[in-house]
Structure formats: structure tokens, C-alpha cells
Design a protein around this motif. Sequence first.
Motif, PDB file in Angstrom:
ATOM      1  N   GLY A   1      24.851 -50.615  46.222  1.00 22.76           N
ATOM      2  CA  GLY A   1      24.966 -49.214  45.850  1.00 22.76           C
ATOM      3  C   GLY A   1      25.024 -48.274  47.037  1.00 22.76           C
ATOM      4  O   GLY A   1      25.228 -47.071  46.871  1.00 22.76           O
ATOM      5  N   ASP A   2      24.855 -48.809  48.249  1.00 25.05           N
ATOM      6  CA  ASP A   2      24.923 -48.017  49.474  1.00 25.05           C
ATOM      7  C   ASP A   2      26.273 -48.272  50.136  1.00 25.05           C
ATOM      8  O   ASP A   2      26.520 -49.371  50.643  1.00 25.05           O
ATOM      9  N   PRO A   3      27.182 -47.287  50.154  1.00 23.17           N
ATOM     10  CA  PRO A   3      28.507 -47.522  50.731  1.00 23.17           C
ATOM     11  C   PRO A   3      28.476 -48.010  52.172  1.00 23.17           C
ATOM     12  O   PRO A   3      29.302 -48.836  52.565  1.00 23.17           O
ATOM     13  N   ALA A   4      27.524 -47.513  52.962  1.00 22.74           N
ATOM     14  CA  ALA A   4      27.455 -47.926  54.361  1.00 22.74           C
ATOM     15  C   ALA A   4      27.117 -49.408  54.479  1.00 22.74           C
ATOM     16  O   ALA A   4      27.546 -50.082  55.421  1.00 22.74           O
ATOM     17  N   THR A   5      26.351 -49.933  53.529  1.00 23.56           N
ATOM     18  CA  THR A   5      26.013 -51.360  53.518  1.00 23.56           C
ATOM     19  C   THR A   5      27.117 -52.188  52.886  1.00 23.56           C
ATOM     20  O   THR A   5      27.521 -53.233  53.414  1.00 23.56           O
ATOM     21  N   ASP A   6      27.607 -51.725  51.743  1.00 20.42           N
ATOM     22  CA  ASP A   6      28.607 -52.498  51.000  1.00 20.42           C
ATOM     23  C   ASP A   6      29.962 -52.500  51.696  1.00 20.42           C
ATOM     24  O   ASP A   6      30.745 -53.428  51.519  1.00 20.42           O
ATOM     25  N   GLY A   7      30.247 -51.454  52.458  1.00 20.83           N
ATOM     26  CA  GLY A   7      31.532 -51.355  53.129  1.00 20.83           C
ATOM     27  C   GLY A   7      32.568 -50.599  52.331  1.00 20.83           C
ATOM     28  O   GLY A   7      33.694 -50.413  52.777  1.00 20.83           O
ATOM     29  N   PHE A   8      32.211 -50.156  51.134  1.00 24.83           N
ATOM     30  CA  PHE A   8      33.131 -49.347  50.339  1.00 24.83           C
ATOM     31  C   PHE A   8      32.334 -48.584  49.290  1.00 24.83           C
ATOM     32  O   PHE A   8      31.200 -48.944  48.954  1.00 24.83           O
ATOM     33  N   ALA A   9      32.940 -47.518  48.779  1.00 24.72           N
ATOM     34  CA  ALA A   9      32.296 -46.684  47.770  1.00 24.72           C
ATOM     35  C   ALA A   9      32.687 -47.157  46.379  1.00 24.72           C
ATOM     36  O   ALA A   9      33.704 -47.842  46.193  1.00 24.72           O
ATOM     37  N   THR A  10      31.891 -46.775  45.393  1.00 25.63           N
ATOM     38  CA  THR A  10      32.220 -47.091  44.008  1.00 25.63           C
ATOM     39  C   THR A  10      32.618 -45.835  43.225  1.00 25.63           C
ATOM     40  O   THR A  10      33.132 -45.952  42.120  1.00 25.63           O
ATOM     41  N   GLU A  11      32.388 -44.664  43.810  1.00 22.53           N
ATOM     42  CA  GLU A  11      32.805 -43.416  43.165  1.00 22.53           C
ATOM     43  C   GLU A  11      34.269 -43.126  43.498  1.00 22.53           C
ATOM     44  O   GLU A  11      34.778 -43.549  44.540  1.00 22.53           O
ATOM     45  N   PRO A  12      34.970 -42.382  42.641  1.00 22.55           N
ATOM     46  CA  PRO A  12      36.374 -42.059  42.939  1.00 22.55           C
ATOM     47  C   PRO A  12      36.485 -41.191  44.182  1.00 22.55           C
ATOM     48  O   PRO A  12      35.561 -40.444  44.532  1.00 22.55           O
ATOM     49  N   SER A  13      37.615 -41.272  44.834  1.00 28.54           N
ATOM     50  CA  SER A  13      37.860 -40.486  46.032  1.00 28.54           C
ATOM     51  C   SER A  13      37.988 -39.007  45.676  1.00 28.54           C
ATOM     52  O   SER A  13      38.661 -38.646  44.703  1.00 28.54           O
ATOM     53  N   ALA A  14      37.383 -38.169  46.501  1.00 26.83           N
ATOM     54  CA  ALA A  14      37.423 -36.728  46.242  1.00 26.83           C
ATOM     55  C   ALA A  14      38.853 -36.209  46.214  1.00 26.83           C
ATOM     56  O   ALA A  14      39.192 -35.342  45.395  1.00 26.83           O
ATOM     57  N   ILE A  15      39.720 -36.754  47.076  1.00 25.07           N
ATOM     58  CA  ILE A  15      41.090 -36.250  47.117  1.00 25.07           C
ATOM     59  C   ILE A  15      41.847 -36.606  45.842  1.00 25.07           C
ATOM     60  O   ILE A  15      42.713 -35.857  45.381  1.00 25.07           O
ATOM     61  N   VAL A  16      41.519 -37.741  45.234  1.00 23.86           N
ATOM     62  CA  VAL A  16      42.163 -38.128  43.974  1.00 23.86           C
ATOM     63  C   VAL A  16      41.705 -37.203  42.857  1.00 23.86           C
ATOM     64  O   VAL A  16      42.518 -36.702  42.063  1.00 23.86           O
ATOM     65  N   VAL A  17      40.403 -36.967  42.784  1.00 23.39           N
ATOM     66  CA  VAL A  17      39.860 -36.079  41.759  1.00 23.39           C
ATOM     67  C   VAL A  17      40.513 -34.702  41.858  1.00 23.39           C
ATOM     68  O   VAL A  17      40.946 -34.120  40.855  1.00 23.39           O
ATOM     69  N   GLU A  18      40.617 -34.191  43.082  1.00 19.71           N
ATOM     70  CA  GLU A  18      41.199 -32.865  43.289  1.00 19.71           C
ATOM     71  C   GLU A  18      42.690 -32.847  42.973  1.00 19.71           C
ATOM     72  O   GLU A  18      43.200 -31.891  42.371  1.00 19.71           O
ATOM     73  N   ALA A  19      43.411 -33.911  43.364  1.00 21.94           N
ATOM     74  CA  ALA A  19      44.872 -33.913  43.251  1.00 21.94           C
ATOM     75  C   ALA A  19      45.362 -33.951  41.811  1.00 21.94           C
ATOM     76  O   ALA A  19      46.468 -33.484  41.522  1.00 21.94           O
ATOM     77  N   VAL A  20      44.568 -34.514  40.887  1.00 24.72           N
ATOM     78  CA  VAL A  20      45.030 -34.616  39.496  1.00 24.72           C
ATOM     79  C   VAL A  20      44.385 -33.573  38.598  1.00 24.72           C
ATOM     80  O   VAL A  20      44.725 -33.496  37.410  1.00 24.72           O
ATOM     81  N   LYS A  21      43.492 -32.767  39.156  1.00 27.68           N
ATOM     82  CA  LYS A  21      42.823 -31.757  38.346  1.00 27.68           C
ATOM     83  C   LYS A  21      43.855 -30.799  37.747  1.00 27.68           C
ATOM     84  O   LYS A  21      44.693 -30.229  38.451  1.00 27.68           O
TER      85      LYS A  21
END
Length: 280
Positions: free
Chosen positions: A99-119
Motif C-alpha cells: 500500500g506504500d507506493p515508495a515500497t511497492d514501486g507503483f501507485a494503485t490510485e489513478p493518475s492525477a493527469i488522467v482524472v483531470e484530462a477526462v473530467k
Amino acid sequence: MFTRRFAVVALVVLACLAVPAAQGPQADEAAWRAFMAWFKSAPPVRGNPFGAYAASLKAAGTPEAEARRQVGVLMTMMRERSDWVETYYDRIYTIPLTGDPATDGFATEPSAIVVEAVKGLAPGAALDAGMGQGRNAVYLARQGWKVTGFDLSAEALKAARANAASAGVGIEALKAGYADFEYGTARWDVIVLVFAWAPVDDPAFLARLRASLRPGGRIVFEHFTDDPANPRPAVMHALKPGQLRALLADFRLDRYEEVLDLGDWGGPDSQLVRAVAVKR
């Protein structure tokens, strides 16, 4: 797709190694084959696998200097070739998440730019290229988009399908690479390329993407820009400063920025380029 933290770690280690000269292409290729055989069977590890491989060489009786030489050669080869990527990510996606992106190496939440781009957009057909565990694909599907995603990693696709099922949405998740995926013509309203190691520096590839977009369709892009003093591996397709703006000259740029910022995999700060490019 694709954890980007490993490449940062590998570059740091490579810079720190004092490596004797390589013994020649045949010996280097043999060393690469031996490493890949080990890599496919060794326990999965996050980040840089070369420390564990060097330890395995020394445990098998390889002198320390030779182990260091081989690791240095292998890291140089990894910068220049791509046949390790599928295996690496298959293994990464089998490691339980913290659940920690810095440990896992990737995030599980959507990218902010994707959320913004399709709003505010009416949902249509979306392509998530190099989709990884499907965080952006699942987000788009939850907003009503019909989503197709592809990735080289079968384990990533398994995770994406499971995440979609958990969210109560459907996505089409296909095993493919950038060269063999069928993009079609006037097929997509949105194409997502977020830290996807896509060859957008190839004008022919970008032309295929443009042809596959419907009029008014958009590419949502986020990736690294390169540092000439410390270049990233070729397989990452990091872009030169200003390069993406020139490549997207045939698009309308609704957003374009080159910034030093925290990547959504947890860090460290990196030189990034972000763009939302609309087909005219």
C-alpha cells in the motif's frame, strides 16, 4: 506498465561500480543468458536484482572481481535491450502490495493527469497502453468508459482483471506490446500513456496513435525527460527536454508542462513531461 523506480536504482548502482573491461560479445551474451535463467527462477525482489545475483554468483564459487565484472556488464546490457522487461514485471506483480507506493514501486490510485484530462468528457472508447495493474483503466471504466488495455506482463493483466472485478466494472485486458497491438483507425476517444515506456520518440509510432484517434480524441501522457549527464536506459524512451512538444506539433495541446516533481510511484523527484494532446 511499468515500475520506474527500478531503473533509477539500477542507474545509481551502475554509476558506483568499478567494472573491469568486458571479455567480448560472446561471453557477455552467455552471461546475459545465465542471468535471465536465474532471474526467472529466483524469488521475486523489489528494486534492483543485481545484488542478489552477485551473491548467487559468489555462493557458486565465482570470484568477487568476476562477479562484479559480470554484474557491471549485465547492467550495461540491460540499458540497451528490452528482453528482460516482461520477466521483470511478471515477477514484480506477484509480490504482495504494502500500500506504500515508495515500497511497492507503483501507485494503485489513478493518475492525477488522467482524472483531470477526462473530467467533463462524455465517456467513449479508451485505450490504456502499458496498463500495468489497471489503476487508470479501472478508473475510466468506473466513469462509464469502454476500456481496452494492454501490457507485456501476464501478471499485470491478471492484477488488472482482478482489480476491475473488485470494482464491479469490465475492461478488456490484452497481452501485447507496442509493436503488435492493433490500434485501428478512428477507434479511440482517449489513449492513456502514463509512465508506459512507449516509443513516442518514433514519429511512425506517434502517427499510428494519431490515426487511431477519433476527431477530437486525446492522448494523455506523462513520462520522464532525460538528463544528458545521467541518461536513462533506452528501453524507457525518456524524452529530451522540449522533444514531446515538437513531436505533438499536429495536435492541439490542452496541457503541456515539463517539471521537477514527485512521480506517482512514490519518488524521488524526477524531471517529468506531462501533456494532454487533442487530435485536430
